[in-house]
Design a protein around this motif. Structure first.
Motif, PDB file in Angstrom:
ATOM      1  N   UNK B   1       1.116  -1.041  -0.102  1.00  0.00           N
ATOM      2  CA  UNK B   1       0.100   0.118   0.056  1.00  0.00           C
ATOM      3  C   UNK B   1       0.804   1.272  -0.055  1.00  0.00           C
ATOM      4  N   UNK B   2       0.807   2.106  -0.831  1.00  0.00           N
ATOM      5  CA  UNK B   2       1.576   3.367  -1.030  1.00  0.00           C
ATOM      6  C   UNK B   2       1.187   4.451   0.071  1.00  0.00           C
ATOM      7  N   UNK B   3       2.124   5.240   0.396  1.00  0.00           N
ATOM      8  CA  UNK B   3       2.104   6.361   1.209  1.00  0.00           C
ATOM      9  C   UNK B   3       0.747   7.131   1.114  1.00  0.00           C
ATOM     10  N   UNK B   4       0.465   7.506  -0.005  1.00  0.00           N
ATOM     11  CA  UNK B   4      -0.655   8.373  -0.509  1.00  0.00           C
ATOM     12  C   UNK B   4      -1.911   7.852  -0.157  1.00  0.00           C
ATOM     13  N   UNK B   5      -1.998   6.381  -0.613  1.00  0.00           N
ATOM     14  CA  UNK B   5      -3.394   5.567  -0.216  1.00  0.00           C
ATOM     15  C   UNK B   5      -3.700   5.535   1.454  1.00  0.00           C
ATOM     16  N   UNK B   6      -2.444   5.271   2.066  1.00  0.00           N
ATOM     17  CA  UNK B   6      -2.475   5.011   3.614  1.00  0.00           C
ATOM     18  C   UNK B   6      -3.068   6.378   4.130  1.00  0.00           C
ATOM     19  N   UNK B   7      -2.463   7.425   3.529  1.00  0.00           N
ATOM     20  CA  UNK B   7      -2.787   8.819   4.251  1.00  0.00           C
ATOM     21  C   UNK B   7      -4.156   9.325   3.904  1.00  0.00           C
ATOM     22  N   UNK B   8      -4.692   8.853   2.674  1.00  0.00           N
ATOM     23  CA  UNK B   8      -6.140   9.090   2.344  1.00  0.00           C
ATOM     24  C   UNK B   8      -7.143   8.149   3.441  1.00  0.00           C
TER      25      UNK B   8
END
Lengths: 102, 461
Positions: B1-8
């Motif tokens: 899971x990428x950072x951007x998705x986790x932050x979202x």
């Protein structure tokens, strides 16, 4: 036990406490809308439904994926809309008077 | 899971929590619903880059979202306000069904010997999701009056449920310890569906809100379990939030009825008093009734009137008529307030929604604790389509199934006017002593017609 599972367990346990804490002071009159609102939130299962539907490549997985997406979308959309319908009716004395005088 | 998705996903989780917080107070409630919906949109959009779509996959997602969106919108828009509880049950049930299907798909995907960390949450999700789906459908059918609202009991019911539960445990062990084959988890799903039906059948219509709330928490947990299977942080957090808050809400609701959750679920509520209600009905005691004119005069020359609305008022669509009567009385200088029992209507808070729909200002709506001491100062209590919530048996007769439920002190008022269609007992099926009280006046008829007659009588008085 791997790291990812440990993280997930941490989120799980913390979310239990947050879930209890956040609604502990809800007045009785809001019980029905609150139930309906939380009902809409578990519509997040739509994310799961999309994940399993995206890779569908056999008749069985297509059928399961399609039904799961339909059910989950109904949950999300119906849940939020019906909650909103309930809540738009809570008005104070002033607002209800202005509406009647129209 | 990428950072951007986790932050979202993190943003979505925060919005869910804030939304729930806002939903807990009357002022911010509507915004709270929007906040949570925004979180949902963010979580859905963030998921898309994560996926590799097959052509069929993209197609079924498109078709499914359109169908579900139409069904959900139309269902939620068309439903009458009186039918809200069963609609919530329906939307809850489909969520549980979706969670179970997601888990089935995951088990198919992982083959015969998935890791325990996949298999365990999956079977949990299948069992709990299926129980929630089937139970919610029965709750819907009971409230929609597609089937009888009275508890359905049969001999050895607990034994049958026990055997079902044991069979489920057996298949769970089979899937976890032997092999995860479709036969095992499909059997599991079918057994759980049957248990869901069997579990809700013996629970009476009056207790359905508590059951729906419990099943709502179940669905939340099933969703969280699916999150463990898919390693999806958004599902785990949102599902757990609902599971935890739903459990607390279930407890608050059964507290409001003065009963324990175990008593609601396993008490086979309606069974205890069937004989009693029938016997009391046969006595044929006399009651006092009066004409609209008499009552109009009584109301018009009162100083304080308290209205106790119940589900009968909503069924007759009489919310507007009752508001008209209240406004008319207020113009004559009568002090009018509404006493709202925590379980008035068919769900806690349901009556507030119904009266709000008729533009009754919520300052006039008084909760039980707030108004119970004022009944003794009231000249008239007008009970419109309510029954069990003013039944003194809850205070005085320990044998009664509603014994211990907090009630409104309507019996302390100087006059009690009951507007009812008949002498039939209320939703809980129990006879009401208050109907035979010397201070009580019956006014028979459909709530809306009766209120309209009273409005005219007050105008004439």
């Amino acid at each position: 036990m791997n790291n990812e599972l440990l993280n997930e367990l941490t989120f799980f346990v913390l979310a239990i406490f947050v879930g209890i804490e956040v609604i502990s002071k809800v007045p009785t009159i809001l019980h029905t809308p609150l139930m309906s609102g939380t009902n809409a939130i578990h519509g997040i299962i739509l994310v799961g439904a999309i994940v399993i539907a995206a890779g569908a490549n056999s008749p069985v997985t297509v059928a399961i994926g399609l039904v799961a997406v339909i059910l989950a979308t109904t949950n999300v959309v119906g849940g939020f809309v019906v909650t909103d319908r309930m809540l738009e009716m809570f008005k104070g004395r002033q607002q209800s008077k202005t509406r009647q005088s129209k | 899971m990428t950072v951007a998705i986790t932050l979202a996903y993190l943003a979505a989780a925060v919005l869910f929590i804030l939304g729930l917080k806002q939903l807990s107070s009357p002022k911010g409630a509507r915004n709270g619903n929007f906040t949570a919906a925004a979180g949902m949109v963010i979580a859905l959009i963030a998921t898309i880059p994560l996926l590799r779509f097959t052509a069929a996959g993209a197609a079924i997602i498109g078709i499914g979202v359109v169908i579900g969106g139409i069904v959900g919108t139309v269902g939620a828009r068309m439903v009458k306000m009186t039918a809200i509880p069963q609609m919530v049950a329906l939307f809850n049930g489909v969520g549980g069904g979706a969670a179970a299907l997601v888990a089935v798909a995951e088990l198919l995907h992982f083959g015969n010997h998935p890791a325990f960390t996949v298999a365990f949450p999956s079977v949990f999700s299948i069992v709990i999701g299926s129980i929630s789906f089937a139970g919610s459908m029965v709750a819907f059918a009971k409230l929609q009056e597609l089937m009888t609202g009275t508890p359905i009991t049969y001999p050895s019911q607990q034994l049958v449920n026990g055997l079902l539960a044991a069979a489920i445990v057996g298949f769970v062990i089979a899937v976890l310890a032997i092999a995860s084959v479709p036969f095992s988890y499909l059997s599991l799903m079918i057994l759980a569906l049957v248990l869901g039906v069997a579990f809700v059948l013996p629970i009476g219509g009056a207790d359905m809100p508590v059951v729906i709330s419990l099943l709502n928490a179940f669905t939340g947990l099933a969703v969280a379990a699916s999150g463990f299977t898919l390693n999806n942080f958004a599902l785990i957090v949102a599902g757990t939030l609902v599971g935890a808050s739903g459990s607390l809400l279930t407890k608050l609701m059964s507290d409001a009825m003065g009963r324990s959750l175990a008593n609601v679920l396993f008490g086979a509520f309606g069974q205890l008093h069937k004989g009693g209600a029938a016997a009391a009905g046969k006595e044929g005691r006399s009651v006092r009734s009066a004409s609209a004119e008499d009552l109009g005069t009584l109301l018009a020359y009162s100083r304080r009137v308290i209205i106790v609305p119940g589900y009968g008022l909503a069924v007759a669509q009489a919310q507007h008529a009752v508001r008209e009567l209240a406004e008319l009385l207020e113009k004559r200088g009568v002090e009018v307030s509404y006493a709202i029992h925590p379980v008035a209507g068919r769900m806690p808070g349901h009556m507030n929604v119904l009266l709000a729909e008729a533009n009754v200002p919520y300052e006039q709506l008084k909760e039980m604790d707030e108004i119970n001491d004022e009944f003794k100062n009231a000249d008239v209590v007008l009970v419109v389509g309510a029954n069990d919530v003013v039944n003194p048996a809850a205070r005085s007769s320990p044998g009664s199934p509603i014994y211990g439920m907090p009630i409104l002190n309507a019996d302390q008022a100087k006059n009690i006017v009951f507007m009812k269609r008949s002498m039939r007992p209320g939703f809980a099926g129990i006879d009401n002593e208050l109907l035979y009280d010397p201070k009580t006046i019956m006014f028979f008829g459909d709530a809306k017609d009766s209120l309209t007659k009273l409005v005219n009588a007050v105008k004439a008085a």
